[in-house]
Design a protein around this motif. Structure first.
Motif, short mmCIF file in Angstrom:
data_model
loop_
_atom_site.label_atom_id
_atom_site.label_comp_id
_atom_site.label_asym_id
_atom_site.label_seq_id
_atom_site.Cartn_x
_atom_site.Cartn_y
_atom_site.Cartn_z
N ASP A 254 24.84 29.06 -101.21
CA ASP A 254 24.27 29.32 -100.05
C ASP A 254 23.66 28.22 -99.43
O ASP A 254 23.68 27.00 -99.87
N ILE A 255 23.26 28.33 -97.93
CA ILE A 255 22.71 27.08 -97.24
C ILE A 255 21.33 27.61 -96.69
O ILE A 255 21.05 28.73 -96.48
N GLY B 5 15.77 18.48 -84.77
CA GLY B 5 16.81 18.67 -85.48
C GLY B 5 16.56 19.35 -86.90
O GLY B 5 15.41 19.61 -87.19
N TYR B 6 17.52 19.65 -87.71
CA TYR B 6 17.48 20.45 -88.81
C TYR B 6 18.24 19.76 -90.10
O TYR B 6 19.02 18.90 -89.69
N SER B 7 17.81 20.01 -91.32
CA SER B 7 18.43 19.70 -92.46
C SER B 7 19.00 20.95 -92.93
O SER B 7 18.33 21.92 -92.90
N TYR B 8 20.22 20.76 -93.72
CA TYR B 8 20.75 22.02 -94.21
C TYR B 8 21.18 21.90 -95.52
O TYR B 8 21.82 20.75 -96.16
N LEU B 9 20.30 22.42 -96.70
CA LEU B 9 20.45 22.44 -97.79
C LEU B 9 21.70 23.22 -98.46
O LEU B 9 21.51 24.46 -98.34
N HIS B 10 22.92 22.60 -99.13
CA HIS B 10 23.78 23.33 -99.52
C HIS B 10 23.40 23.62 -101.12
O HIS B 10 23.32 22.40 -101.63
N ILE C 115 21.73 17.39 -99.09
CA ILE C 115 21.15 17.75 -97.96
C ILE C 115 22.07 17.32 -96.75
O ILE C 115 22.43 16.17 -96.93
N HIS C 116 22.38 18.17 -95.93
CA HIS C 116 23.42 17.54 -94.87
C HIS C 116 22.83 17.94 -93.52
O HIS C 116 21.76 18.59 -93.25
N PHE D 51 13.77 14.37 -103.19
CA PHE D 51 14.36 15.89 -103.59
C PHE D 51 15.36 15.31 -104.90
O PHE D 51 15.30 16.34 -105.60
N PRO D 52 15.81 14.32 -105.09
CA PRO D 52 16.86 14.14 -106.49
C PRO D 52 15.91 14.41 -107.55
O PRO D 52 16.24 14.96 -108.45
#
Length: 332
Positions: free
Chosen positions: A141-142, A185-190, A204-205, A299-300
């Motif tokens: 999911d994203i 803007g936004y961050s997209y977590l795949h 994070i993309h 995050f890591p």
């Protein structure tokens, strides 16, 4: 069950009763011999006369009659409101002019599920499932998150200063939206989560395009393979990136079956949806970050803690690594 401090077991009661009934002992003498009162001795003797040896067994403490119990008509009204409106005990009690504790006892008595165990759309009990082995099903999911301006947003400084920081550090590649509000803007977590072990891989993309999603999955697949997990099926929603030819070809090349959820049913992909909620609570909004860079740098470490150290309720308090023996690759 006999209380551990009780002077009489079922065998002791039988011996006491036989001493009184068959051997003719006085109640006081029998009570002294078995360390109970004469009244207790009489009770077991009378029960032995009426029921014999079977009367020495324990009986439930539930009374034969409960005159103070909630009337059946009121119980039916409570159940009807619960099923029709899916309210908690407090709201039902206010609606029916009852006490919340009374409503709670009624719901418990009839075994009605907690609201958290019900599907919001249908009211049916959610049936939990778990695959038997790692890799049998992987949820993907994203999650979309708004970026934090340099200096911190409104969660740190309040609306006024947070708005000024947002205006000063907005994404120059993105125009202002209607009303003059800045667009950071936004961050997209795949994210990919294994169904059996809850082992997670996330990146994070800057977008959710098909090329980004496909590249993420290739790295996620390599991560699971290195952990000794053979991915068999992947479950996603119906996002455009997951309906692309790039995504289809990437899964087909690895011999992985692609499954999609039913439209408007995110519960089907619930394991990764629950991971996203945990991610928000314990990382994204866990503390007031001063910049988007600071949040991403944390995050890591959070993801490592989630996989290796954080206890998971569905795993009996153990981390996902407990179900993936080769997570570190030491046996490969």
């Amino acid at each position: 069950m006999v209380h551990r401090n009780a002077p009489l077991t079922e065998t002791g009661r039988l011996r006491l009763a036989r001493c009184v009934v068959e051997d003719g002992w006085p109640l006081r003498r029998a009570g002294e011999r078995f360390q109970v009162s004469p009244t207790t001795a009489q009770r077991w003797a009378d029960r032995y006369r009426r029921l014999g040896e079977a009367g020495m067994a324990d009986r439930p403490s539930r009374p034969h009659h409960s005159p103070g119990r909630t009337p059946t008509r009121t119980e039916r009204r409570v159940i009807k409101v619960r099923l029709a409106r899916r309210w908690g005990p407090a709201r039902i009690a206010h609606f029916l002019h009852l006490v919340p504790s009374t409503v709670h006892r009624v719901l418990t008595r009839y075994g009605l599920a907690r609201l958290t165990h019900l599907d919001r759309a249908t009211g049916h009990v959610v049936r939990r499932y778990e695959r038997e082995r790692p890799g049998e099903l992987v949820h993907v999911d994203i999650k979309k998150l708004g970026n934090i301006p340099d200096g911190g947003g409104h969660k740190v400084h309040g609306r006024a200063q947070g708005g000024r920081n947002s205006s000063a550090h907005r994404d120059p590649a993105r125009p202002r939206t209607a009303g003059g509000r800045p667009n950071l803007g936004y961050s997209y977590l795949h994210t990919a989560v294994d169904d059996h072990s809850r082992l997670a891989y996330s990146e994070i993309h800057a977008d959710e395009k098909k090329e980004t999603a496909t590249g993420f999955w290739q790295r996620a697949h390599a991560f699971f393979t290195h952990a000794g997990i053979t991915v068999e099926r992947v479950l996603t929603d119906n996002g455009s990136c997951y309906r692309s030819h790039d995504w289809r070809d990437a899964l087909a090349a690895a011999g992985i079956v692609h499954k999609r959820t039913r439209p408007y049913r995110p519960q089907t992909n619930g394991k990764v949806e629950r991971f996203n909620r945990t991610l928000l609570d314990e990382w994204a909004y866990a503390r007031p970050y001063r910049s988007e860079t600071e949040r991403r740098e944390a995050f890591p470490q959070w993801l490592h803690t989630y996989n290796h150290h954080r206890g998971h309720t569905a795993l009996k308090g153990q981390p996902p690594a407990s179900r993936v023996p080769n997570l570190t690759g030491q046996y490969s």
